[in-house]
Design an enzyme around this catalytic site. Sequence first.
Site, PDB file in Angstrom:
ATOM      1  N   HIS A 198       0.881  -1.159   0.000  1.00  0.00           N
ATOM      2  CA  HIS A 198       0.000   0.000   0.000  1.00  0.00           C
ATOM      3  C   HIS A 198       0.925   1.217   0.000  1.00  0.00           C
ATOM      4  O   HIS A 198       1.556   1.500   1.008  1.00  0.00           O
ATOM      5  CB  HIS A 198      -0.883  -0.018   1.244  1.00  0.00           C
ATOM      6  CG  HIS A 198      -1.744   1.193   1.354  1.00  0.00           C
ATOM      7  ND1 HIS A 198      -2.822   1.395   0.540  1.00  0.00           N
ATOM      8  CD2 HIS A 198      -1.659   2.290   2.138  1.00  0.00           C
ATOM      9  CE1 HIS A 198      -3.377   2.548   0.837  1.00  0.00           C
ATOM     10  NE2 HIS A 198      -2.690   3.120   1.799  1.00  0.00           N
ATOM     11  N   ASP A 215       0.971   5.105  -0.254  1.00  0.00           N
ATOM     12  CA  ASP A 215       0.161   6.317  -0.282  1.00  0.00           C
ATOM     13  C   ASP A 215       0.724   7.265  -1.336  1.00  0.00           C
ATOM     14  O   ASP A 215       1.905   7.611  -1.297  1.00  0.00           O
ATOM     15  CB  ASP A 215       0.146   6.963   1.100  1.00  0.00           C
ATOM     16  CG  ASP A 215      -0.687   6.144   2.079  1.00  0.00           C
ATOM     17  OD1 ASP A 215      -1.828   5.812   1.737  1.00  0.00           O
ATOM     18  OD2 ASP A 215      -0.187   5.827   3.172  1.00  0.00           O
ATOM     19  N   ASP A 263      -7.530   1.320   2.576  1.00  0.00           N
ATOM     20  CA  ASP A 263      -7.203   2.358   3.547  1.00  0.00           C
ATOM     21  C   ASP A 263      -8.028   3.631   3.422  1.00  0.00           C
ATOM     22  O   ASP A 263      -7.770   4.590   4.132  1.00  0.00           O
ATOM     23  CB  ASP A 263      -5.694   2.685   3.410  1.00  0.00           C
ATOM     24  CG  ASP A 263      -5.186   3.563   4.536  1.00  0.00           C
ATOM     25  OD1 ASP A 263      -5.695   3.440   5.660  1.00  0.00           O
ATOM     26  OD2 ASP A 263      -4.273   4.383   4.287  1.00  0.00           O
ATOM     27  N   HIS A 320      -6.481   9.297  -1.005  1.00  0.00           N
ATOM     28  CA  HIS A 320      -7.100   9.341   0.331  1.00  0.00           C
ATOM     29  C   HIS A 320      -6.290  10.020   1.431  1.00  0.00           C
ATOM     30  O   HIS A 320      -6.674   9.930   2.603  1.00  0.00           O
ATOM     31  CB  HIS A 320      -7.555   7.941   0.758  1.00  0.00           C
ATOM     32  CG  HIS A 320      -6.442   6.963   0.955  1.00  0.00           C
ATOM     33  ND1 HIS A 320      -6.191   5.946   0.076  1.00  0.00           N
ATOM     34  CD2 HIS A 320      -5.519   6.841   1.929  1.00  0.00           C
ATOM     35  CE1 HIS A 320      -5.162   5.232   0.513  1.00  0.00           C
ATOM     36  NE2 HIS A 320      -4.733   5.757   1.637  1.00  0.00           N
TER      37      HIS A 320
HETATM   38 ZN   LIG Z   1      -3.193   4.918   2.789  1.00  0.00          ZN
END
Ligand SMILES: [Zn+2]
Length: 1018
Positions: free
Chosen positions: A263, A265, A375, A579
């Site tokens: 994951h 970001d 997430d 996000h």
């Molecule tokens: Zn995240």
Amino acid sequence: MHDDGALVEKRIDRFVRERLRPAVHRASVPLRVDAWSVTDAPVPFSEAVRQSYTAFGTGRAWGRPWGTTWFHVTGTVPAEWAGEAGTRVELVVDLGFSRATPGFQAEGLVWTPDGIILKAVEPRNRSVPLRARPGGQVDLYIEAAANPDVTSGFTFVATDQGDPATAGTDQIYRLKRVDLALRDEAVWQLSQDFWTLTGLMRELPVGLARRAEIRRALESCIDAMDPDDVAGTAGLGRAALAAVLARPANASAHRLHAVGHVHIDSAWLWPVRETVRKVARTFSNVLSLMEENPDFAFAASSAQQYAWLKEHYPELFARVKAQVAAGRFVPVGGMWVESDTNMPGGEALARQFVTGKRFFIEEFGVEPLEVWLPDSFGYSAALPQIMVAAGSRWFLTQKTSWNETNLMPHHTFRWEGIDGTQIFTHFPPVDTYNAQLSGEEPARAERQYAEKGAANTSLVPFGWGDGGGGPTEEMIAAARRTASLGGSPTVELSTPRRFFEAAEAEYPEPPVWSGELYLEFHRGTYTSQARTKRGNCRSEHLLREAELWACAASVSSGAEYPYDALEQAWQTVLLQQFHDILPGSSIAWVHQEAERNYAAVADALTTLIEVSARQMCGAGDGAVTLNAGPFPSEAYQGWGVARRPRRMPSAPRRHPAPRCAARPPASCSTTASWPSRSTLTGSSPPLVDLAAARELMPRGARGNLLQLHRDTPTQWDAWDIDEHYKRNTVDLSAAESVEVFADAPEQVGVRVTRTFGSSRLVERITLAAGSPAIDLHLEIDWHEKQKLLKLAFPLDLHADRAASEIQFGHVFRATHTNTSWDAARFETVAHRWVHVGEPGYGVAVANDSTYGHDIGRSTGPDGRTRTTVRLSLLRAEVFPDPAADQGRHELRVSLRVGAGIPEAVAEGYRLNRPLRTVDGVSAARVEHLIEVDNPAVVVEAVKLAEDRSGDLIVRLYEAHGSRARARVIRHFEATDVTETDLLERPLAAGAATLSADGPALALELRPFQLVTLRFARP
Ligand SMILES: [Zn+2]
């Protein structure tokens, strides 16, 4: 038997720490290090390799915050290592790593001199396997990023390091180690035995025999080994563990599909430009692991991240592409980024899939069918329909396990959206998207799994995430040991698709969860970083305008459609819906950049709109007023997307036609005194719906009331509004000045200036004759810290529930707090409008910039129920951006009386898609492109097809929550019309009832149904 379990477990820990781990390397030698520091932004390898490097030893400080230092490392593999059997030569690097997890501190990428990327070096993944033979030369480059750790261990302390302008220039890392090392394979394997077994042991119940059995086996292993000769006795140790490792899993053990995953970001506690490098680092780690582990597959989402790789690291991208073709590197999600799903508008959320899937299909010939949002901060009830309309079959998240109050009852279920669409959904019970996969996490997943007895399969995504890093060889080693291990669920290296197919086959009728997956956490993300929110909102509406007029120009005058410019604008807007960007939870750097990008998007789109207008209307000295909204405007009867007044629906409307309202100045004797100075400075102003003869303001209450709250979250400042904020409130009722103005004969208002704290607010309140709406325009120069500014409208209404606009529809939420689920929704998200009402009468509150609301009910001193709608206007959190939201803000809010849902929908568009006048044209009006004869059916997008064939795409939806028939009338040539999915592919069986009669198309839509029409053009 005496119970010495706790002591033995301590002994095991110490043995691992002091004996086993240090023995993994039999020998090591330092390499020569030379260095060159980049003065500004990162540079490509081809540039770095041409620089002159100066001698640099370990122990020296390097790296100002966000800087990059290239280390050139050279040396010779010791010839005497030739005789060492059972070993591997590797590069071991310690850039000065701290105890923080990977991705939140320094990271490095290792290159060969000819520009091939080998692998990253990161905390907890510091070695790079080398092919160099004893006596051979080693010559490598390490691109070291001095990313500061802004987290302070996630204590949420304000930091200046999130902005290069304030981060300072002191060097923040010290190079600790750059060695060639000889790894002892037996000791390394033994380490993995210990890691897996101790993890499992700790997760098993204390009273379970298997826990004691594992403990005794580990103890016997330590007894069998010589602590002073770990390498020499590792074989004995492994033999002592063989039996306990060979014990198979129970026949009814939980089945885990372990999916290698990262994951990353797309921006957060680092800027977007660093994410580009994070992707390269992680993906190179994955490719390196794939070489050694032929059965290992890896899933990563976000087309944007692959697109960055393609642009900046073509060689690495080619290797990724080969592994995608082999089915081992698995693009998942299908979206452009892992976006927020609360705030993006309907069309934008659709484009996340359209743009993302298009990339994956064009580049890899692969269409991800599993939506992958582990997430994001809660999931809109519009998503099931959007996901299915994009051709997706499954949905994965686990974020709702972070709920503060209520536990989601299911791990595998069908999720039903507002229109009734259902999608097979899984929450990994391991409760993390960054699993390390030691024995502990699989056992925890089994313990927590909620579908026991009915189903028995779950997914565990493993790999260092958030800041990147991905899976490690230790994680894969643990998976091998838990493939069938007594006391543990069975762990199979798998792919998302294999998991979902197995889970669906095993559990064909799972329970259903209907409506939004509200995250009982991170409720501040609807409000934080207001300029980023406004930028998104304005960009989405400009994109609609730009596409509509570009289409109209292309159809009417053959103008070239600006595909590339629109695609570029969309990609920027979609990226910034990531996000941690749109939710306002990134460092200052990210939000400053977002604001600059939104300004550039606005410029580019405004230019496109003006060019299209001139193409449609010809150049000249006149002006044309354009209405890009889906409803006619009284001020201008020509529009691009319009309805025919004569074809208004015959169905009875729940509410009478829009009415004269709220003391319209032009027709009331109170004009000059409305609202009086006294009403604005203290006492209750009147708010009367004249047509309904209804006073809306509860007795003794103040409307349009600004309220300042203390806003000091317990944790996660930018993310969270905690309920305790309500206990500390200051009403900002005093005004510095109140001026009455008249803009036009039939439009008057007042301008109120207020100062409070260090801030100043100018509010223009306008009321036009005959209008059912009061318009508020607020300009705020905001210099508070840890305060929340709300705008309240108490209303004399008894509303059981409130409607809030979401993508392609709306949701209802209770206005009371009967259950813990209702109580936890004390701050909620809405798009352009919210609506509260009693049967037959209601009020809509619309806005053009922000998303946070709270809507509640109370009883006044007069015993009457009052419903209060409040908008969250501004926050001023201090982490991760210590100067968040400081400075100037602007927004518009309107309050429309006598509104049902249809009027609320129209009000949202009126405020967000105002008329636009373009100068320099000759024709004064443009022709309709598309008309719809029922206001319940709203055209959301008009564009040319993604395949650039020239076909025209119209996306519309049912907006009132009722069944609707409508005629769609086109005013352009078309040879055919088909209903398609979001990706503009024909639907085998169209969901809408559709019949064509010349240029008119009859549609029948179910509540909130989304329809995409594709018109083939000659
Ligand atoms: Zn995240």
